[in-house]
Scaffold this active site. Structure first.
Site, PDB file in Angstrom:
ATOM      1  N   HIS A   1       0.876  -1.173   0.000  1.00  0.00           N
ATOM      2  CA  HIS A   1       0.000   0.000   0.000  1.00  0.00           C
ATOM      3  C   HIS A   1       0.916   1.226   0.000  1.00  0.00           C
ATOM      4  O   HIS A   1       2.030   1.175   0.514  1.00  0.00           O
ATOM      5  CB  HIS A   1      -0.832  -0.048   1.291  1.00  0.00           C
TER       6      HIS A   1
ATOM      7  N   ASP B   1       3.071  -4.787   7.993  1.00  0.00           N
ATOM      8  CA  ASP B   1       1.817  -4.053   7.865  1.00  0.00           C
ATOM      9  C   ASP B   1       0.686  -5.072   7.914  1.00  0.00           C
ATOM     10  O   ASP B   1       0.459  -5.814   6.962  1.00  0.00           O
ATOM     11  CB  ASP B   1       1.814  -3.275   6.544  1.00  0.00           C
TER      12      ASP B   1
ATOM     13  N   GLN C   1      -4.608  -5.503   6.813  1.00  0.00           N
ATOM     14  CA  GLN C   1      -5.613  -6.392   6.225  1.00  0.00           C
ATOM     15  C   GLN C   1      -5.582  -7.772   6.887  1.00  0.00           C
ATOM     16  O   GLN C   1      -6.262  -8.698   6.438  1.00  0.00           O
ATOM     17  CB  GLN C   1      -5.370  -6.548   4.710  1.00  0.00           C
TER      18      GLN C   1
ATOM     19  N   LYS D   1     -10.720  -0.809  10.101  1.00  0.00           N
ATOM     20  CA  LYS D   1     -10.914  -1.984   9.242  1.00  0.00           C
ATOM     21  C   LYS D   1     -11.305  -3.206  10.073  1.00  0.00           C
ATOM     22  O   LYS D   1     -11.547  -4.281   9.529  1.00  0.00           O
ATOM     23  CB  LYS D   1      -9.634  -2.277   8.452  1.00  0.00           C
TER      24      LYS D   1
ATOM     25  N   CYS E   1      -4.622   2.540  -3.713  1.00  0.00           N
ATOM     26  CA  CYS E   1      -3.402   3.025  -3.052  1.00  0.00           C
ATOM     27  C   CYS E   1      -2.258   2.027  -3.232  1.00  0.00           C
ATOM     28  O   CYS E   1      -1.424   1.860  -2.332  1.00  0.00           O
ATOM     29  CB  CYS E   1      -3.631   3.306  -1.572  1.00  0.00           C
TER      30      CYS E   1
END
Lengths: 154, 421
Positions: free
Chosen positions: B136, B213, B216, B239, B379
């Site tokens: 991202h 990261d 998600q 999220k 993104c």
């Protein structure tokens, strides 16, 4: 259905059979992108004095952005700069109207096929798509006529 | 029926959806909302909304200051949320959980810590930073900034045609010069679930730090920061059923002790004089100013909600939905999945192209039918460049997603093809 107000037949026709597409010789070239969705256009203008001799373009993007470039080519090539600026201004006014402006005869006379974009103005996310080529043309014209420094994106 | 549902690993979505008021909404006059944009943001259950409301109705005060009842209650709620999140990610210590405003801030925070750090962590012109081509923008740009400012070299892993990381040259990409390797656990655009162990092992071999990261991943699967063996893990609250404005950075305690603060201000100090200051211990060292208190409380409630269901069950549900979605989408003519075209080693975000129809147009016609998807480059523009496409349409699922919503998407795509055919 509301969708039909955005995707007028005239827009879909321009999308499927774009007018004047392809890059030809020009006095200035710009590349504009719509960073939120990835629409891109490379656009060149060629002037013959103050008359627009050609607007050529290549790009990728949604039906609205591509049809708008095709309509722009139809409307502006052969026009004098002052008249083209008036058309651009009228189109901008329509697109920024949030669906509030109902094109009248006078507007239709100026914008011709471009009045079909009136429905697009109700969709804020898509207004940028419709304006992409017009902003590119404005920028390219400024460069071609030496009114501002070169600018890569908008 | 129930037995069939459970045999497939599906959650009782009928019960779960009752907790999410927005999922009952009609859009465009009479269309039932089909919300398939969960990778962008998830919807918020009543329990989270109630926790935030109750905080403001009964406990609102600034934290860590003041001796009055409300201040103490607000502090207890804020720090209680930290405990909940520490437990949710199996952090060895609650003091390793730093609240930020989102995952981007968490990533930027680490990039800035390393830019200002002393040896052995310092990123400078003799060192290298490693990311991947599927990041991202929030895990690309902070490192580009750091590289530009320090003269460090930015390197990255490329992608295979199948949408996986190409680790074939791992020894050349991660070298003795590498200071940090930062990569996404589950890609927001491709859905790819990346292999952690191989990257961590190589990074540890050369003494590089590892940042993951997990934006998600945290919402969709059990997340155990100790099992990951990374040094930093970032994710965001909105999220994972929480509110916007709250993110998390987890970092190993000894690193948080050694590394310098980035933002200065109230809350992060020990003593201040006009000449110099000393800093509070982590996590407060990295939380300058009044923190996002109600947002942290909301995220705590979100974590409670997810834990009550069980993250293993959430994962199983999404695996079942994703598997069904991949199968159904591949039956749509001219549809090409960008990313792994299987349900293996992938998350619940599925990107695709549909013939020559631009994703913007796909999304618009779907929206008219009440189906919310994301269109664009998500993104992650380098991924679009890598696969030679301007953009994708992305459908992403969550614990309240149903097979019927997958069917609605597939029917919707048929309508798109008719419209532009």
């Amino acid at each position: 259905m509301k969708l039909d107000s955005m995707y007028q037949d005239v827009i879909l026709d321009h999308y499927k059979h774009p007018h004047g597409r392809g890059l030809r010789d020009g006095d200035a070239e710009v590349h504009h992108v719509n960073p939120t969705c990835g629409d891109e256009i490379t656009l060149r203008v060629r002037y013959d004095g103050s008359r627009i001799a050609d607007v050529s373009y290549e790009g990728q993007g949604c039906s609205i952005s591509q049809a708008s470039a095709s309509v722009l080519n139809d409307l502006l090539v052969g026009k004098d700069l002052a008249e083209a600026q008036k058309i651009q201004g009228t189109f901008l006014e329509l697109m920024q109207s949030k669906g509030q402006v109902e094109p009248d005869d006078a507007m239709e006379e100026v914008l011709e096929d471009a009045v079909a974009f009136a429905g697009v103005s109700k969709y804020p996310a898509r207004v940028k798509c419709a304006l992409l080529s017009w902003m590119a043309w404005k920028d390219a014209t400024a460069q071609a006529l030496g009114e501002s420094p070169r600018k890569e994106t908008a | 029926m129930t037995q069939t549902r459970e045999a497939h690993g599906l959650l009782d979505t009928e019960a779960i959806r009752k907790d999410f008021p927005v999922l009952d909404r009609l859009v465009h006059d009479d269309r039932k909302l089909v919300y398939l944009d969960n990778a962008a943001t998830s919807q918020t259950p009543r329990q989270v909304l109630d926790a935030i409301t109750e905080y403001y109705e009964r406990h609102n005060a600034n934290v860590h200051r003041g001796v009055h009842v409300l201040a103490e209650e607000a502090t207890a709620l804020y720090e209680g949320a930290r405990d909940k999140i520490a437990s949710f990610i199996n952090a060895p210590s609650r003091d390793e959980v730093i609240f930020t405003k989102n995952a981007s801030e968490s990533l930027n925070l680490v990039a800035n810590m390393l830019g200002w750090a002393d040896e052995p962590y310092r990123v400078d012109s003799d060192t290298e930073i490693v990311i991947t081509e599927m990041e991202h923008h929030s895990n690309i740009v902070p490192w580009q900034l750091l590289a530009q400012r320090t003269g460090a070299k930015l390197k990255w892993f490329g992608l295979t045609d199948e949408g996986r990381l190409d680790l074939s040259n791992i020894d050349e990409v991660i070298t003795e010069k590498t200071k940090i390797v930062s990569f996404v656990l589950i890609s927001n655009i491709l859905g790819t679930h990346n292999p952690v162990e191989e990257i961590v092992r190589r990074a540890q071999e050369v003494g590089a730090l590892v940042m993951i990261d997990a934006s998600q991943a945290a919402p969709h699967m059990p997340l155990d920061v100790q099992a990951l063996q990374a040094d930093f893990v970032a994710f965001t609250g909105h999220k994972m059923l929480g509110p916007t404005g709250i993110g998390v950075l987890w970092g190993r305690q000894e690193l948080l002790e050694d590394l310098p603060p980035f933002l200065g201000g109230g809350e992060m100090i020990e003593t201040v004089s006009m000449n110099s200051s000393t800093y509070a211990p982590a996590p407060h060292k990295f939380e300058a100013g009044t923190p996002p208190i109600s947002e942290a409380v909301g995220l705590g409630a979100a974590v409670d909600y997810l834990s009550a269901i069980g993250m293993d069950k959430v994962l199983a549900h999404e695996k079942a939905i994703t598997s069904y979605a991949v199968e159904r989408l591949l039956q749509v003519p001219d549809l090409r999945i960008i990313g792994p075209a299987t349900a293996e080693e992938r998350g619940a975000a599925i990107s695709f192209t549909l013939g020559d129809i631009h994703p913007h147009d796909v999304g618009q016609v779907l929206d008219e039918q009440g189906i919310a998807v994301r269109v664009g480059h998500h993104c992650a523009r380098p991924v679009c460049l890598r696969y030679g496409i301007p953009a994708t349409t992305r459908a992403s699922f969550y614990l309240y997603s149903t097979p019927a919503e997958v069917d609605a998407l597939v029917d919707g795509l048929e309508h798109v093809r008719d419209f532009f055919g």
